[in-house]
Write a protein that holds these residues in place. Structure first.
Motif, mmCIF file in Angstrom:
data_model
loop_
_atom_site.group_PDB
_atom_site.id
_atom_site.type_symbol
_atom_site.label_atom_id
_atom_site.label_comp_id
_atom_site.label_asym_id
_atom_site.label_seq_id
_atom_site.Cartn_x
_atom_site.Cartn_y
_atom_site.Cartn_z
ATOM 1 N N VAL A 259 -12.458 12.480 -4.894
ATOM 2 C CA VAL A 259 -11.368 11.756 -5.568
ATOM 3 C C VAL A 259 -10.443 11.180 -4.503
ATOM 4 O O VAL A 259 -10.099 11.863 -3.549
ATOM 5 C CB VAL A 259 -10.528 12.717 -6.445
ATOM 6 C CG1 VAL A 259 -9.439 11.959 -7.207
ATOM 7 C CG2 VAL A 259 -11.412 13.479 -7.426
ATOM 8 N N HIS A 260 -10.048 9.908 -4.655
ATOM 9 C CA HIS A 260 -8.990 9.381 -3.790
ATOM 10 C C HIS A 260 -8.125 8.388 -4.544
ATOM 11 O O HIS A 260 -8.431 8.002 -5.662
ATOM 12 C CB HIS A 260 -9.549 8.802 -2.490
ATOM 13 C CG HIS A 260 -10.506 7.662 -2.649
ATOM 14 N ND1 HIS A 260 -11.286 7.212 -1.625
ATOM 15 C CD2 HIS A 260 -10.804 6.875 -3.715
ATOM 16 C CE1 HIS A 260 -12.019 6.205 -2.044
ATOM 17 N NE2 HIS A 260 -11.749 5.992 -3.298
ATOM 18 N N TRP A 261 -7.036 8.005 -3.902
ATOM 19 C CA TRP A 261 -6.092 7.100 -4.541
ATOM 20 C C TRP A 261 -6.606 5.666 -4.510
ATOM 21 O O TRP A 261 -7.189 5.234 -3.522
ATOM 22 C CB TRP A 261 -4.752 7.102 -3.800
ATOM 23 C CG TRP A 261 -3.973 8.357 -3.956
ATOM 24 C CD1 TRP A 261 -3.900 9.397 -3.072
ATOM 25 C CD2 TRP A 261 -3.121 8.698 -5.054
ATOM 26 N NE1 TRP A 261 -3.067 10.365 -3.553
ATOM 27 C CE2 TRP A 261 -2.575 9.959 -4.757
ATOM 28 C CE3 TRP A 261 -2.778 8.057 -6.246
ATOM 29 C CZ2 TRP A 261 -1.694 10.597 -5.629
ATOM 30 C CZ3 TRP A 261 -1.909 8.696 -7.104
ATOM 31 C CH2 TRP A 261 -1.385 9.950 -6.808
ATOM 32 N N GLN A 262 -6.334 4.958 -5.587
ATOM 33 C CA GLN A 262 -6.550 3.520 -5.604
ATOM 34 C C GLN A 262 -5.217 2.852 -5.905
ATOM 35 O O GLN A 262 -4.521 3.233 -6.849
ATOM 36 C CB GLN A 262 -7.570 3.140 -6.676
ATOM 37 C CG GLN A 262 -7.914 1.668 -6.651
ATOM 38 C CD GLN A 262 -8.767 1.258 -7.830
ATOM 39 O OE1 GLN A 262 -8.395 1.464 -8.975
ATOM 40 N NE2 GLN A 262 -9.906 0.673 -7.549
ATOM 41 N N ARG A 263 -4.870 1.863 -5.076
ATOM 42 C CA ARG A 263 -3.605 1.142 -5.275
ATOM 43 C C ARG A 263 -3.921 -0.287 -5.684
ATOM 44 O O ARG A 263 -4.825 -0.918 -5.114
ATOM 45 C CB ARG A 263 -2.825 1.159 -3.955
ATOM 46 C CG ARG A 263 -1.479 0.471 -4.041
ATOM 47 C CD ARG A 263 -0.669 0.722 -2.794
ATOM 48 N NE ARG A 263 -1.286 0.140 -1.611
ATOM 49 C CZ ARG A 263 -0.802 0.288 -0.380
ATOM 50 N NH1 ARG A 263 0.283 0.996 -0.167
ATOM 51 N NH2 ARG A 263 -1.417 -0.263 0.651
ATOM 52 N N SER A 264 -3.222 -0.789 -6.639
ATOM 53 C CA SER A 264 -3.446 -2.172 -7.065
ATOM 54 C C SER A 264 -3.086 -3.107 -5.918
ATOM 55 O O SER A 264 -2.312 -2.741 -5.020
ATOM 56 C CB SER A 264 -2.612 -2.493 -8.316
ATOM 57 O OG SER A 264 -1.240 -2.516 -8.007
ATOM 58 N N LYS B 255 -5.591 6.070 2.880
ATOM 59 C CA LYS B 255 -6.005 7.464 3.098
ATOM 60 C C LYS B 255 -4.869 8.316 3.640
ATOM 61 O O LYS B 255 -4.955 9.531 3.681
ATOM 62 C CB LYS B 255 -7.199 7.519 4.053
ATOM 63 C CG LYS B 255 -8.510 7.124 3.360
ATOM 64 C CD LYS B 255 -9.726 7.515 4.201
ATOM 65 C CE LYS B 255 -9.956 6.593 5.381
ATOM 66 N NZ LYS B 255 -10.317 5.219 4.993
ATOM 67 N N ASN B 256 -3.819 7.668 4.124
ATOM 68 C CA ASN B 256 -2.665 8.411 4.627
ATOM 69 C C ASN B 256 -1.446 7.497 4.584
ATOM 70 O O ASN B 256 -1.560 6.308 4.240
ATOM 71 C CB ASN B 256 -2.928 8.947 6.041
ATOM 72 C CG ASN B 256 -3.396 7.865 6.985
ATOM 73 O OD1 ASN B 256 -2.788 6.793 7.050
ATOM 74 N ND2 ASN B 256 -4.474 8.123 7.703
ATOM 75 N N ALA B 257 -0.294 8.034 4.932
ATOM 76 C CA ALA B 257 0.948 7.261 4.802
ATOM 77 C C ALA B 257 0.945 6.051 5.732
ATOM 78 O O ALA B 257 1.476 4.997 5.376
ATOM 79 C CB ALA B 257 2.148 8.167 5.096
ATOM 80 N N GLN B 258 0.311 6.203 6.911
ATOM 81 C CA GLN B 258 0.238 5.066 7.838
ATOM 82 C C GLN B 258 -0.535 3.920 7.201
ATOM 83 O O GLN B 258 -0.123 2.767 7.266
ATOM 84 C CB GLN B 258 -0.445 5.461 9.164
ATOM 85 C CG GLN B 258 0.411 6.277 10.105
ATOM 86 C CD GLN B 258 0.474 7.743 9.681
ATOM 87 O OE1 GLN B 258 -0.414 8.247 8.998
ATOM 88 N NE2 GLN B 258 1.530 8.432 10.058
ATOM 89 N N GLU B 259 -1.677 4.260 6.605
ATOM 90 C CA GLU B 259 -2.488 3.206 5.981
ATOM 91 C C GLU B 259 -1.759 2.568 4.811
ATOM 92 O O GLU B 259 -1.885 1.384 4.559
ATOM 93 C CB GLU B 259 -3.829 3.783 5.503
ATOM 94 C CG GLU B 259 -4.801 3.973 6.639
ATOM 95 C CD GLU B 259 -6.218 4.273 6.169
ATOM 96 O OE1 GLU B 259 -6.979 4.783 6.993
ATOM 97 O OE2 GLU B 259 -6.551 4.000 4.978
ATOM 98 N N SER B 260 -1.010 3.382 4.101
ATOM 99 C CA SER B 260 -0.238 2.852 2.983
ATOM 100 C C SER B 260 0.767 1.823 3.479
ATOM 101 O O SER B 260 0.900 0.736 2.936
ATOM 102 C CB SER B 260 0.508 3.997 2.281
ATOM 103 O OG SER B 260 1.542 3.479 1.476
#
Ligand code: NAI
Length: 315
Positions: free
Chosen positions: A243-248, A282-287
């Motif tokens: 499971v991982h996050w998906q952001r629009s 995958k992490n705050a940096q990537e966000s």
């Protein structure tokens, strides 16, 4: 046939291993050659410590194990007893858990607090006490236990859902801190027919959800050959998934003028659309880096109708 993944010389702590999933893990690690620490504060109806029964079973199969009866809230004492006995700690499965289900309106401070203490505080205390040993060893494998309820929420489980989501937050940060010392932290959200679920699931379903079907993933994540870190897995009945996050893709409003509440309302579907461009940070940096990249490019990658722009994320 692949070569067996053995745990010879490895010291494995499983909390709440007197029954259910934890017992399944403990028996598996015992068979794979680990020195197993079976932690559980529970007793059976005859007043016998559950941990003792599991240790006995591991030993009857020729394995090595010892019992600990402390609450996970006393993580320091548990880790201390392991270091004293075996001199190291290689693998931790933070598994102990309880439920105090109530609708939020009826939930007492006690229901909230107890669930917090066993799940989050317990996972924290165990891990915190073991961390310096794992750093010194340059080795550690930690498997923390969340739940679908922590990932997605559930009616009547606000306390448990909070705790399980908290374990997720702890784990994703520790995964990033531990990696440089070869301390790899992962999360499972299991489904199993145990004391915890037997009261709410029909017997046929309980039978399909044997802890033995979850244990192999825990074994894999706990092994030195595993290099996965910071991942979340749903597992049960022999089924395994990540499971991982998906952001629009998102949509940036025109900031050359004041951004209003009405602008948000007017562009609601654009912010929230998962059609087309999506992102998987995958992490705050990537966000954040994809947002910075968008800003650096003027946020005008593809000017569209209206007073804003949608943009391409750099991966
Ligand atoms: P279980 O109730 O069969 O076993 C939990 C064990 O933890 C018990 O033996 C209990 O005595 C022990 N324990 C409770 N408080 C403790 C404490 N403070 N210190 C040490 N031991 C303590 O539960 P089950 O189903 O095996 O669950 C294991 C883990 O998996 C829990 O964290 C649970 O929240 C999680 N989980 C289970 C699911 C399921 O379908 N069974 C679903 C999602 C998550």
């Amino acid at each position: 046939e692949s070569s067996p993944l053995k745990f010879d010389g490895r010291v494995v702590l499983i909390t709440g291993a007197g029954g259910g999933l934890g017992k399944g893990y403990a028996l598996m690690f015992g068979k794979l050659g680990a020195k197993v620490v079976v932690n559980d504060l529970g007793k059976n109806r005859e007043g016998i410590m559950l941990a003792d029964l599991v240790v006995k079973e591991i030993k009857s199969h020729g394995g090595e194990a010892f019992a600990n009866y402390d609450s996970v809230e006393n993580g320091e004492a548990i880790i201390e007893s392991i270091i004293k006995k075996y001199g190291r700690i290689d693998v931790i499965v933070n598994n102990a858990g309880i439920l105090r289900d109530k609708s939020f309106a009826k939930m007492s401070d006690q229901d909230w607090e107890l669930v917090y203490k066993v799940h989050i505080y317990g996972t924290y205390k165990i891990t915190k006490a073991a961390w310096p040993h794992m750093m010194k060893q340059n080795y550690g494998r930690i498997i923390n236990t969340s739940s679908a309820v922590g990932l997605y929420g559930n009616f009547g489980q606000a306390n448990y859902s909070t705790a399980k989501a908290g374990i997720l937050g702890l784990s994703t940060s520790l995964a990033q801190e531990g990696k440089r010392n070869n301390i790899l932290v992962n999360v499972i959200a299991p489904n199993a027919g145990t004391a915890m679920t037997a009261t709410i699931l029909p017997q046929e379903v309980v039978d399909m959800l044997k802890p033995d079907y979850v244990a192999p993933l825990v074994g894999f994540l706990g092994h030195e050959s595993n290099q996965h870190c910071g991942s979340v897995f749903e597992v049960g009945s022999g089924w395994f998934a990540q499971v991982h996050w998906q952001r629009s893709g998102g949509y940036r409003l025109d900031t050359s003028r004041a951004v209003s509440v009405e602008d948000v309302a007017a562009n609601w579907t654009k912010f929230n659309s998962f059609d087309g461009k999506v992102d998987y940070p995958k992490n705050a940096q990537e966000s954040f880096s994809s947002i910075v990249a968008m800003l650096a490019s003027g946020g005008k990658a593809s000017k569209s109708a209206g007073s804003g722009s949608s943009f391409e994320f750099t991966k």
